[in-house]
Design an enzyme around this catalytic site. Structure first.
Site, PDB file in Angstrom:
ATOM      1  N   ARG A 120      -0.056   4.166   0.311  1.00 42.49           N
ATOM      2  CA  ARG A 120       1.148   4.456   1.070  1.00 42.49           C
ATOM      3  C   ARG A 120       0.768   5.290   2.303  1.00 42.49           C
ATOM      4  O   ARG A 120      -0.295   5.914   2.339  1.00 42.49           O
ATOM      5  CB  ARG A 120       2.155   5.237   0.215  1.00 42.49           C
ATOM      6  CG  ARG A 120       2.577   4.527  -1.070  1.00 42.49           C
ATOM      7  CD  ARG A 120       3.461   5.444  -1.909  1.00 42.49           C
ATOM      8  NE  ARG A 120       3.948   4.790  -3.121  1.00 42.49           N
ATOM      9  CZ  ARG A 120       3.303   4.841  -4.296  1.00 42.49           C
ATOM     10  NH1 ARG A 120       2.158   5.519  -4.390  1.00 42.49           N
ATOM     11  NH2 ARG A 120       3.790   4.230  -5.354  1.00 42.49           N
ATOM     12  N   LYS A 144       2.396   9.349  -6.197  1.00 44.31           N
ATOM     13  CA  LYS A 144       3.670   9.974  -6.555  1.00 44.31           C
ATOM     14  C   LYS A 144       3.535  10.721  -7.880  1.00 44.31           C
ATOM     15  O   LYS A 144       2.853  10.267  -8.793  1.00 44.31           O
ATOM     16  CB  LYS A 144       4.756   8.906  -6.667  1.00 44.31           C
ATOM     17  CG  LYS A 144       5.162   8.300  -5.323  1.00 44.31           C
ATOM     18  CD  LYS A 144       6.299   7.309  -5.494  1.00 44.31           C
ATOM     19  CE  LYS A 144       6.766   6.754  -4.159  1.00 44.31           C
ATOM     20  NZ  LYS A 144       7.869   5.787  -4.296  1.00 44.31           N
ATOM     21  N   HIS A 223       3.966  -0.068   4.650  1.00 43.19           N
ATOM     22  CA  HIS A 223       4.320  -0.686   3.380  1.00 43.19           C
ATOM     23  C   HIS A 223       4.134  -2.202   3.429  1.00 43.19           C
ATOM     24  O   HIS A 223       3.881  -2.828   2.401  1.00 43.19           O
ATOM     25  CB  HIS A 223       5.761  -0.330   2.986  1.00 43.19           C
ATOM     26  CG  HIS A 223       5.865   0.190   1.589  1.00 43.19           C
ATOM     27  ND1 HIS A 223       5.277   1.370   1.188  1.00 43.19           N
ATOM     28  CD2 HIS A 223       6.452  -0.330   0.477  1.00 43.19           C
ATOM     29  CE1 HIS A 223       5.530   1.570  -0.096  1.00 43.19           C
ATOM     30  NE2 HIS A 223       6.222   0.556  -0.551  1.00 43.19           N
ATOM     31  N   ARG A 226       0.694  -2.643   2.480  1.00 44.05           N
ATOM     32  CA  ARG A 226       0.576  -2.424   1.023  1.00 44.05           C
ATOM     33  C   ARG A 226       1.002  -3.685   0.264  1.00 44.05           C
ATOM     34  O   ARG A 226       0.347  -4.114  -0.686  1.00 44.05           O
ATOM     35  CB  ARG A 226       1.442  -1.225   0.641  1.00 44.05           C
ATOM     36  CG  ARG A 226       1.458  -0.877  -0.855  1.00 44.05           C
ATOM     37  CD  ARG A 226       2.203   0.441  -1.008  1.00 44.05           C
ATOM     38  NE  ARG A 226       2.631   0.714  -2.370  1.00 44.05           N
ATOM     39  CZ  ARG A 226       1.894   1.312  -3.282  1.00 44.05           C
ATOM     40  NH1 ARG A 226       0.648   1.670  -2.998  1.00 44.05           N
ATOM     41  NH2 ARG A 226       2.360   1.556  -4.488  1.00 44.05           N
ATOM     42  N   HIS A 249       1.515   2.179  -9.661  1.00 47.67           N
ATOM     43  CA  HIS A 249       2.853   2.026 -10.224  1.00 47.67           C
ATOM     44  C   HIS A 249       2.878   2.548 -11.654  1.00 47.67           C
ATOM     45  O   HIS A 249       2.026   2.176 -12.466  1.00 47.67           O
ATOM     46  CB  HIS A 249       3.267   0.546 -10.227  1.00 47.67           C
ATOM     47  CG  HIS A 249       3.606   0.018  -8.870  1.00 47.67           C
ATOM     48  ND1 HIS A 249       3.637  -1.318  -8.570  1.00 47.67           N
ATOM     49  CD2 HIS A 249       3.940   0.665  -7.711  1.00 47.67           C
ATOM     50  CE1 HIS A 249       3.971  -1.486  -7.310  1.00 47.67           C
ATOM     51  NE2 HIS A 249       4.159  -0.299  -6.766  1.00 47.67           N
ATOM     52  N   TYR A 258       5.584  -8.904  -7.263  1.00 40.68           N
ATOM     53  CA  TYR A 258       4.517  -9.647  -6.583  1.00 40.68           C
ATOM     54  C   TYR A 258       4.207 -10.965  -7.276  1.00 40.68           C
ATOM     55  O   TYR A 258       3.598 -11.844  -6.675  1.00 40.68           O
ATOM     56  CB  TYR A 258       3.262  -8.786  -6.485  1.00 40.68           C
ATOM     57  CG  TYR A 258       3.489  -7.579  -5.615  1.00 40.68           C
ATOM     58  CD1 TYR A 258       3.616  -7.696  -4.234  1.00 40.68           C
ATOM     59  CD2 TYR A 258       3.623  -6.311  -6.167  1.00 40.68           C
ATOM     60  CE1 TYR A 258       3.858  -6.601  -3.435  1.00 40.68           C
ATOM     61  CE2 TYR A 258       3.857  -5.202  -5.372  1.00 40.68           C
ATOM     62  CZ  TYR A 258       3.971  -5.357  -4.009  1.00 40.68           C
ATOM     63  OH  TYR A 258       4.226  -4.262  -3.223  1.00 40.68           O
TER      64      TYR A 258
END
Length: 277
Positions: A120, A144, A223, A226, A249, A258
């Site tokens: 990111r 994150k 993004h 990404r 994730h 995806y």
């Protein structure tokens, strides 16, 4: 209120003037009426939410004895697929920074790293020097929730980062000292022209400028790169669990979007190469 007014007009046209006379079939017909008039699935779901709230109120006030909204089925809302770049567009993008600009290798390294790792924009901006191991071509990314993940680098990204660290970053880091202030690099890999840490917004600007120079005629963000990273891995045969780990994730359900992109690729290939595609 607009949702309820729309329902009232529909019911009155059918000769129904009281909520006590409304049945499940009437509400299903109203939903089909909304579909026939081109309402999006999200709008229909919101209208249904309004109807459920209205009948809950009527039940609470003992105006009606039953709830005809219980049998309503909400239309499926399709998840919007993210835009991705083709492999040729990625090549044009990472090669787009002006070679005559003093920050050429910084911008080239940032773009190569974004595509090589799927990071990111905030992760790239906050990447510490200690998180890079160019000898083993890996980097430690803080994602994150302060969750760490190790992501491999390809040769082009490693070479671009090495060139930036050798030729450009020392010059940028010394800029704050020359201006009389204390060094402000904070151990970050990517620095701005004043020697401070590169901001997330600056990463976006690097991508935007490269997109314009590459002649890519649509909006491209970090993004987008990404998404392209993940899609190209799946198209190349990578499994979903590996892509999930590389993207950082927490839930594989987030990565599963995806698979829709990969199916689109398969359909495109089938249509192009099958004799009756």
């Amino acid at each position: 209120m607009r949702d309820l007014h729309g329902l009232v007009e529909f019911l009155r046209a059918r000769g129904i003037g009281s909520p006590t006379a409304v049945g499940p079939a009437d509400l299903r017909d109203y939903v089909f009426h909304l579909k026939d008039h081109g309402r999006a699935a999200t709008s229909i779901r919101r209208a249904q939410s309004s109807l459920r709230a209205y009948w809950a109120f009527l039940l609470g006030e003992e105006v009606v004895k039953g709830d005809p909204t219980e049998q309503l089925e909400s239309p499926r809302v399709w998840q919007r697929l993210p835009d991705v770049l083709s492999r040729r567009e990625v090549e044009r993008l990472v090669e787009a920074p002006d070679p005559d600009h003093p920050l050429h290798w910084r911008d080239r390294a940032a773009l190569e790293l974004l595509y090589a790792t799927g990071m990111r924009a905030s992760e790239l901006a906050e990447l510490p020097l200690g998180g890079l191991d160019l000898g083993h071509r890996v980097c430690l990314v803080l994602g994150k929730g302060s969750k760490e993940r190790i992501v491999p680098l390809g040769g082009p990204a490693a070479r671009a980062v090495d060139r930036y660290l050798r030729d450009v970053r020392p010059v940028l880091e010394s800029a704050s000292g020359r201006s009389g202030g204390r060094p402000r690099a904070k151990g970050r890999v990517f620095l701005n022209a004043r020697g401070g840490p590169l901001s997330r917004q600056a990463v976006w600007m690097i991508v935007r400028t490269a997109c314009r120079r590459a002649g890519i005629g649509r909006r491209v963000t970090p993004h987008t790169i990404r998404h392209s990273f993940a899609t190209h891995l799946l198209e190349g045969g990578a499994d979903l669990a590996t892509v999930q780990e590389l993207l950082g994730h927490a839930d594989i359900a987030t990565t599963q979007i995806y698979t829709h992109l990969d199916r689109k690729h398969l359909h495109d290939v089938h249509r192009r190469f099958h004799p009756r595609g």
